[in-house]
Design an enzyme around this catalytic site. Structure first.
Site, short mmCIF file in Angstrom:
data_model
loop_
_atom_site.label_atom_id
_atom_site.label_comp_id
_atom_site.label_asym_id
_atom_site.label_seq_id
_atom_site.Cartn_x
_atom_site.Cartn_y
_atom_site.Cartn_z
N HIS A 193 -13.38 -2.47 10.61
CA HIS A 193 -13.41 -3.44 9.51
C HIS A 193 -12.02 -4.05 9.29
CE1 HIS A 193 -12.41 0.60 8.43
NE2 HIS A 193 -12.01 0.29 7.23
N LYS B 14 -10.42 2.38 17.86
CA LYS B 14 -10.81 2.07 16.47
C LYS B 14 -10.27 0.71 16.08
CE LYS B 14 -10.32 3.21 11.61
NZ LYS B 14 -9.61 3.92 10.56
N SER C 112 0.84 -1.19 0.00
CA SER C 112 0.00 0.00 0.00
C SER C 112 0.88 1.24 0.00
CB SER C 112 -0.89 0.01 1.24
OG SER C 112 -1.64 1.21 1.27
N GLY D 51 -2.15 6.10 6.00
CA GLY D 51 -3.09 5.74 7.07
C GLY D 51 -3.23 4.23 7.21
N LYS D 52 -3.35 3.54 6.06
CA LYS D 52 -3.45 2.08 6.09
C LYS D 52 -2.15 1.45 6.56
CE LYS D 52 -6.34 1.30 2.08
NZ LYS D 52 -6.28 0.59 0.80
N ASP E 213 -7.53 -3.69 0.57
CA ASP E 213 -8.42 -2.90 -0.27
C ASP E 213 -9.68 -2.66 0.55
OD1 ASP E 213 -8.50 -1.70 -3.04
OD2 ASP E 213 -10.50 -2.55 -2.87
N SER E 214 -10.03 -1.41 0.68
CA SER E 214 -11.10 -1.09 1.60
C SER E 214 -11.92 0.07 1.06
CB SER E 214 -10.52 -0.77 2.98
OG SER E 214 -9.38 0.04 2.85
N TYR F 175 -12.48 8.63 5.44
CA TYR F 175 -13.87 8.96 5.76
C TYR F 175 -14.20 8.76 7.24
CZ TYR F 175 -14.58 8.79 0.66
OH TYR F 175 -14.52 9.01 -0.70
N ASP F 176 -13.19 8.52 8.08
CA ASP F 176 -13.42 8.27 9.51
C ASP F 176 -14.31 9.33 10.18
OD1 ASP F 176 -12.14 5.85 9.80
OD2 ASP F 176 -10.22 6.72 10.39
P1 IMP Z 1 -8.05 1.76 -1.68
O1 IMP Z 1 -6.65 2.23 -1.46
O2 IMP Z 1 -8.44 1.67 -3.11
O3 IMP Z 1 -8.36 0.52 -0.92
O4 IMP Z 1 -8.95 2.95 -1.10
C1 IMP Z 1 -9.55 2.88 0.14
C2 IMP Z 1 -10.37 4.11 0.39
O5 IMP Z 1 -11.25 3.89 1.48
C3 IMP Z 1 -9.53 5.32 0.75
O6 IMP Z 1 -10.13 6.44 0.18
C4 IMP Z 1 -9.62 5.39 2.26
O7 IMP Z 1 -9.54 6.70 2.72
C5 IMP Z 1 -10.98 4.77 2.54
N1 IMP Z 1 -10.84 3.99 3.77
C6 IMP Z 1 -10.43 2.71 3.88
N2 IMP Z 1 -10.34 2.33 5.17
C7 IMP Z 1 -10.70 3.40 5.89
C8 IMP Z 1 -10.77 3.64 7.28
O8 IMP Z 1 -10.45 2.80 8.14
N3 IMP Z 1 -11.20 4.85 7.63
C9 IMP Z 1 -11.52 5.81 6.73
N4 IMP Z 1 -11.45 5.67 5.42
C10 IMP Z 1 -11.03 4.45 4.99
#
Ligand code: IMP
Length: 207
Positions: free
Chosen positions: A189, A184, A16, A20-21, A77-78, A163-164
């Site tokens: 999730h 948290k 990644s 944040g992740k 992926d989230s 989006y927290d």
């Molecule tokens: P990805 O990198 O394509 O998986 O994008 C994930 C998106 O979901 C990003 O815009 C993150 O900010 C949002 N996201 C995923 N996990 C969280 C979380 O734990 N809190 C807030 N936003 C999240």
């Protein structure tokens, strides 16, 4: 089929570029004695996320990183889903934050969600996290977790990321953005998906 397990002291790459992740996944891995490096630190490219499911996109990222780095790779992926928007932004959560002039702006992305959903009575929302651990030989293990709750406006809190600040999990009054990060981590999730991953693929946590 038996799951494949990492050994204590083994090194993996977190696939990644999202700080944040990275922070959250590294904190979850730490008690298990797994050494981590990141896709960013190794200069790995970011593959296109062309699938329409969280697990599908997590697979793409984990396999690309495992092949390029020659070591096991863990991807996340989230995304954030709103019931009144039929689950959007969903797998396009990060894209919703992309400004036309470039750069991600989450305050703007959250206000888009509010603008589109504000007249709906159903305030249900949830985060989903898919984690995939892939090895350079192509083996993979995948897990998914969810955190269910409601979306709120105005957004509140400066902790966390993305989006927290607009999400209140069920049974709580604070948003993820107002919550202590340790709290948290207990209910998110990402923690739910990680608990499944840890049970199947990680050495037991120390202490
Ligand atoms: P990805 O990198 O394509 O998986 O994008 C994930 C998106 O979901 C990003 O815009 C993150 O900010 C949002 N996201 C995923 N996990 C969280 C979380 O734990 N809190 C807030 N936003 C999240």
């Amino acid at each position: 089929m038996a799951h494949r397990r990492l050994q204590r002291g083994e090194k993996i790459v977190i696939a990644s570029h999202n700080s944040g992740k990275l922070r959250e996944v590294a904190a979850l891995l730490a008690p298990h004695g797994i050494e981590v490096t990141s896709a960013g630190a190794l200069g790995l490219p970011e593959p296109d996320e062309t699938e329409t499911s969280f697990l599908g996109n997590a697979r793409i990222k984990a396999h690309a990183a495992a092949r390029a780095a020659g070591m096991p790779a863990l991807s996340d992926d989230s995304g954030f889903s709103v019931a009144a928007l039929d689950g959007a932004p969903g797998v396009y959560t990060a894209d919703w934050a992309m400004r036309p002039e470039g750069g991600r702006d989450y305050a703007w992305a959250m206000s888009k969600v509010h603008d589109l959903a504000q007249h709906a009575t159903d305030r249900a929302a949830w985060f989903t996290c898919a984690l995939v651990l892939a090895w350079p030989d192509g083996h993979e293990e995948g897990f998914e977790g969810k955190a269910e709750g409601v979306w709120v406006w105005p957004s509140r809190g400066a902790h966390g990321f993305g989006y927290d600040p607009m999400f209140v999990p069920h049974g709580r009054h604070e948003t993820f953005g107002e919550m202590d990060p340790v709290e948290k981590h207990r209910i998110s999730h990402r923690a739910a998906a990680f608990a499944l991953l840890a049970a199947s693929c990680l050495p037991p946590a120390a202490g």
